[in-house]
Design a protein around this motif. Structure first.
Motif, PDB file in Angstrom:
ATOM      1  N   GLU A 171      58.849   3.775  31.873  1.00  0.00           N
ATOM      2  CA  GLU A 171      58.374   3.726  33.246  1.00  0.00           C
ATOM      3  C   GLU A 171      57.400   2.572  33.400  1.00  0.00           C
ATOM      4  OE1 GLU A 171      54.725   6.985  32.798  1.00  0.00           O
ATOM      5  OE2 GLU A 171      56.537   7.497  33.905  1.00  0.00           O
ATOM      6  N   TRP A 172      57.275   2.078  34.622  1.00  0.00           N
ATOM      7  CA  TRP A 172      56.385   0.944  34.891  1.00  0.00           C
ATOM      8  C   TRP A 172      54.946   1.363  34.663  1.00  0.00           C
ATOM      9  CZ3 TRP A 172      58.640  -3.684  36.003  1.00  0.00           C
ATOM     10  CH2 TRP A 172      57.787  -4.739  36.339  1.00  0.00           C
ATOM     11  N   ASN A 173      54.150   0.471  34.060  1.00  0.00           N
ATOM     12  CA  ASN A 173      52.745   0.782  33.814  1.00  0.00           C
ATOM     13  C   ASN A 173      51.891  -0.466  33.995  1.00  0.00           C
ATOM     14  OD1 ASN A 173      53.053  -0.765  31.440  1.00  0.00           O
ATOM     15  ND2 ASN A 173      53.541   1.038  30.220  1.00  0.00           N
ATOM     16  N   ASP A 174      50.589  -0.327  33.763  1.00  0.00           N
ATOM     17  CA  ASP A 174      49.663  -1.438  33.998  1.00  0.00           C
ATOM     18  C   ASP A 174      49.983  -2.651  33.133  1.00  0.00           C
ATOM     19  OD1 ASP A 174      48.422   0.212  35.776  1.00  0.00           O
ATOM     20  OD2 ASP A 174      46.675   0.648  34.531  1.00  0.00           O
ATOM     21  N   LYS A 175      50.356  -2.397  31.885  1.00  0.00           N
ATOM     22  CA  LYS A 175      50.647  -3.512  30.973  1.00  0.00           C
ATOM     23  C   LYS A 175      51.850  -4.318  31.452  1.00  0.00           C
ATOM     24  CE  LYS A 175      48.742  -1.209  26.879  1.00  0.00           C
ATOM     25  NZ  LYS A 175      49.020  -0.692  25.519  1.00  0.00           N
ATOM     26  N   LEU A 176      52.898  -3.628  31.889  1.00  0.00           N
ATOM     27  CA  LEU A 176      54.073  -4.328  32.408  1.00  0.00           C
ATOM     28  C   LEU A 176      53.741  -5.082  33.691  1.00  0.00           C
ATOM     29  CD1 LEU A 176      57.019  -1.802  31.887  1.00  0.00           C
ATOM     30  CD2 LEU A 176      56.644  -3.974  30.715  1.00  0.00           C
ATOM     31  N   GLU A 177      52.913  -4.484  34.515  1.00  0.00           N
ATOM     32  CA  GLU A 177      52.520  -5.138  35.760  1.00  0.00           C
ATOM     33  C   GLU A 177      51.803  -6.452  35.467  1.00  0.00           C
ATOM     34  OE1 GLU A 177      51.949  -5.970  39.760  1.00  0.00           O
ATOM     35  OE2 GLU A 177      53.240  -4.433  38.852  1.00  0.00           O
ATOM     36  N   ILE A 178      50.853  -6.434  34.522  1.00  0.00           N
ATOM     37  CA  ILE A 178      50.105  -7.649  34.196  1.00  0.00           C
ATOM     38  C   ILE A 178      51.006  -8.671  33.511  1.00  0.00           C
ATOM     39  CG2 ILE A 178      48.197  -8.575  32.824  1.00  0.00           C
ATOM     40  CD1 ILE A 178      46.711  -5.978  33.306  1.00  0.00           C
ATOM     41  N   LEU A 179      51.868  -8.212  32.629  1.00  0.00           N
ATOM     42  CA  LEU A 179      52.819  -9.111  31.967  1.00  0.00           C
ATOM     43  C   LEU A 179      53.645  -9.868  32.997  1.00  0.00           C
ATOM     44  CD1 LEU A 179      54.644 -10.224  29.672  1.00  0.00           C
ATOM     45  CD2 LEU A 179      55.903  -8.067  29.801  1.00  0.00           C
ATOM     46  N   THR A 180      54.212  -9.155  33.946  1.00  0.00           N
ATOM     47  CA  THR A 180      55.072  -9.796  34.936  1.00  0.00           C
ATOM     48  C   THR A 180      54.276 -10.682  35.893  1.00  0.00           C
ATOM     49  OG1 THR A 180      54.977  -7.718  36.205  1.00  0.00           O
ATOM     50  CG2 THR A 180      56.931  -8.103  34.863  1.00  0.00           C
ATOM     51  N   ARG A 181      53.026 -10.333  36.165  1.00  0.00           N
ATOM     52  CA  ARG A 181      52.181 -11.206  36.989  1.00  0.00           C
ATOM     53  C   ARG A 181      51.937 -12.533  36.289  1.00  0.00           C
ATOM     54  NH1 ARG A 181      47.272  -7.243  39.154  1.00  0.00           N
ATOM     55  NH2 ARG A 181      48.571  -5.717  40.249  1.00  0.00           N
ATOM     56  N   ILE A 182      51.630 -12.460  34.997  1.00  0.00           N
ATOM     57  CA  ILE A 182      51.395 -13.686  34.226  1.00  0.00           C
ATOM     58  C   ILE A 182      52.651 -14.536  34.171  1.00  0.00           C
ATOM     59  CG2 ILE A 182      50.924 -14.576  31.903  1.00  0.00           C
ATOM     60  CD1 ILE A 182      49.025 -12.193  31.516  1.00  0.00           C
ATOM     61  N   CYS A 183      53.778 -13.892  33.869  1.00  0.00           N
ATOM     62  CA  CYS A 183      55.032 -14.634  33.773  1.00  0.00           C
ATOM     63  C   CYS A 183      55.418 -15.259  35.111  1.00  0.00           C
ATOM     64  CB  CYS A 183      56.156 -13.712  33.289  1.00  0.00           C
ATOM     65  SG  CYS A 183      56.021 -13.249  31.549  1.00  0.00           S
ATOM     66  N   ASP A 184      55.131 -14.560  36.188  1.00  0.00           N
ATOM     67  CA  ASP A 184      55.460 -15.087  37.508  1.00  0.00           C
ATOM     68  C   ASP A 184      54.592 -16.297  37.850  1.00  0.00           C
ATOM     69  OD1 ASP A 184      56.742 -14.756  40.251  1.00  0.00           O
ATOM     70  OD2 ASP A 184      54.624 -14.528  40.786  1.00  0.00           O
ATOM     71  N   TYR A 185      53.314 -16.209  37.548  1.00  0.00           N
ATOM     72  CA  TYR A 185      52.399 -17.293  37.893  1.00  0.00           C
ATOM     73  C   TYR A 185      52.610 -18.528  37.013  1.00  0.00           C
ATOM     74  CZ  TYR A 185      48.144 -19.790  39.122  1.00  0.00           C
ATOM     75  OH  TYR A 185      47.252 -20.754  39.541  1.00  0.00           O
ATOM     76  N   TYR A 186      52.806 -18.311  35.724  1.00  0.00           N
ATOM     77  CA  TYR A 186      52.929 -19.435  34.792  1.00  0.00           C
ATOM     78  C   TYR A 186      54.382 -19.820  34.513  1.00  0.00           C
ATOM     79  CZ  TYR A 186      47.943 -19.070  33.768  1.00  0.00           C
ATOM     80  OH  TYR A 186      46.576 -19.056  33.860  1.00  0.00           O
ATOM     81  N   SER A 187      55.312 -19.187  35.212  1.00  0.00           N
ATOM     82  CA  SER A 187      56.737 -19.512  35.071  1.00  0.00           C
ATOM     83  C   SER A 187      57.250 -19.289  33.648  1.00  0.00           C
ATOM     84  CB  SER A 187      57.017 -20.956  35.506  1.00  0.00           C
ATOM     85  OG  SER A 187      56.819 -21.097  36.883  1.00  0.00           O
ATOM     86  N   TYR A 188      57.174 -18.051  33.219  1.00  0.00           N
ATOM     87  CA  TYR A 188      57.742 -17.643  31.939  1.00  0.00           C
ATOM     88  C   TYR A 188      58.754 -16.528  32.180  1.00  0.00           C
ATOM     89  CZ  TYR A 188      54.596 -20.071  28.672  1.00  0.00           C
ATOM     90  OH  TYR A 188      53.943 -21.007  27.927  1.00  0.00           O
ATOM     91  N   THR A 189      59.737 -16.463  31.323  1.00  0.00           N
ATOM     92  CA  THR A 189      60.591 -15.286  31.259  1.00  0.00           C
ATOM     93  C   THR A 189      60.211 -14.528  29.992  1.00  0.00           C
ATOM     94  OG1 THR A 189      62.314 -16.486  30.042  1.00  0.00           O
ATOM     95  CG2 THR A 189      62.498 -16.423  32.442  1.00  0.00           C
ATOM     96  N   PHE A 190      60.562 -13.251  29.924  1.00  0.00           N
ATOM     97  CA  PHE A 190      60.195 -12.470  28.744  1.00  0.00           C
ATOM     98  C   PHE A 190      61.369 -11.639  28.268  1.00  0.00           C
ATOM     99  CE2 PHE A 190      59.219  -9.672  32.316  1.00  0.00           C
ATOM    100  CZ  PHE A 190      59.746  -8.460  31.913  1.00  0.00           C
ATOM    101  N   ARG A 191      61.304 -11.274  26.996  1.00  0.00           N
ATOM    102  CA  ARG A 191      62.330 -10.415  26.397  1.00  0.00           C
ATOM    103  C   ARG A 191      61.675  -9.543  25.340  1.00  0.00           C
ATOM    104  NH1 ARG A 191      67.165 -13.183  23.198  1.00  0.00           N
ATOM    105  NH2 ARG A 191      65.450 -13.588  21.751  1.00  0.00           N
ATOM    106  N   PHE A 192      61.986  -8.258  25.388  1.00  0.00           N
ATOM    107  CA  PHE A 192      61.484  -7.309  24.398  1.00  0.00           C
ATOM    108  C   PHE A 192      62.533  -7.076  23.318  1.00  0.00           C
ATOM    109  CE2 PHE A 192      58.514  -6.193  27.734  1.00  0.00           C
ATOM    110  CZ  PHE A 192      57.388  -5.787  27.050  1.00  0.00           C
ATOM    111  N   TYR A 193      62.046  -6.760  22.114  1.00  0.00           N
ATOM    112  CA  TYR A 193      62.900  -6.240  21.059  1.00  0.00           C
ATOM    113  C   TYR A 193      62.610  -4.746  20.923  1.00  0.00           C
ATOM    114  CZ  TYR A 193      63.939 -11.055  19.671  1.00  0.00           C
ATOM    115  OH  TYR A 193      64.359 -12.359  19.660  1.00  0.00           O
TER     116      TYR A 193
END
Length: 229
Positions: free
Chosen positions: A36-58
């Motif tokens: 489920e969505w949580n604070d950590k995911l929210e901050i991760l996606t905010r950072i990636c959106d602002y700095y233009s990064y994509t992410f992938r989990f293992y």
């Protein structure tokens, strides 16, 4: 924390908020690391959106960031020691957030990361309070080497220290719960909706099988152990 990026993520995948498919989306985005969505995911996606990064989990919790189009100046783009491709790998999302803390603090752009900085600083403080598990392994090895030596009193003191560390460790890493079935048939497999879920540490009843996931406590109300379902 208002989940603005969660809303954008659902919209990007043509889902409305709230959506019954949200859990599936989060599990797909994080390789089942999160459900489920949580604070950590929210901050991760905010950072990636602002700095233009994509992410992938293992599936083991590792996280990889890949630069798409840097918004920082050239002389700022090497602050994390990344390679020419802008590829960053972390052993966990916690490590990633802490690594970005300095960058968020010095950001002079239009977006101020006050909320994110406050959250990550709290996360960093909580992690510092936890004794590294590698230290525990070292203490165990030392105690074994002390066996049948003249350092018996030291070994006893060391044993007490190890027990204390183990006791505190269960609050961080957690312990798997016990699923106690009322079915007496030895060939019975599975669990009934009326079956109990117990804390492994103190065997306190913490939930029932028919409880929704959101109803199940994350920590035992009796002893405080983190519960792994």
């Amino acid at each position: 924390m208002i989940y603005t990026m969660k809303k954008e993520c659902l919209k990007k995948h043509f889902l409305k908020e709230p959506s019954k498919y949200e859990k599936n989306l989060v599990e797909d985005l994080t390789s089942n690391v999160f459900h489920e969505w949580n604070d950590k995911l929210e901050i991760l996606t905010r950072i990636c959106d602002y700095y233009s990064y994509t992410f992938r989990f293992y599936s083991d919790g590792r996280l990889v960031l890949q630069m798409v189009n840097a918004k920082t100046k050239d002389d700022d783009s090497r602050w994390r020691g990344k390679d020419d491709c802008g590829h960053l790998e972390y052993f966990s999302i916690d490590a990633m957030l802490i690594d970005w803390l300095d960058e968020l603090k010095k950001n002079e752009g239009s977006y101020k990361f006050e909320e994110e900085i406050k959250f990550i600083e709290k996360l960093q403080e909580d992690i510092k309070k936890v004794v590294d598990y590698d230290i525990l392994k070292e203490l165990e090895d030392i105690r074994i080497r002390m066996y049948n030596t003249n350092f018996d009193q030291d070994r006893i003191i060391l044993s007490d220290a190890i027990d204390l560390i183990k006791d505190s460790e269960k609050y961080r890493t957690g312990m798997k719960v016990i699923y106690e079935s009322y079915e007496e048939d030895d060939d019975y497999e599975g669990a009934d909706e009326s079956d109990d879920i117990l804390c492994q540490n103190c065997r306190t009843l913490v939930a029932r099988m028919d409880d929704y996931e959101g109803m199940r406590p994350a920590y035992c109300p009796e002893c405080g152990t983190k519960l792994i379902y």
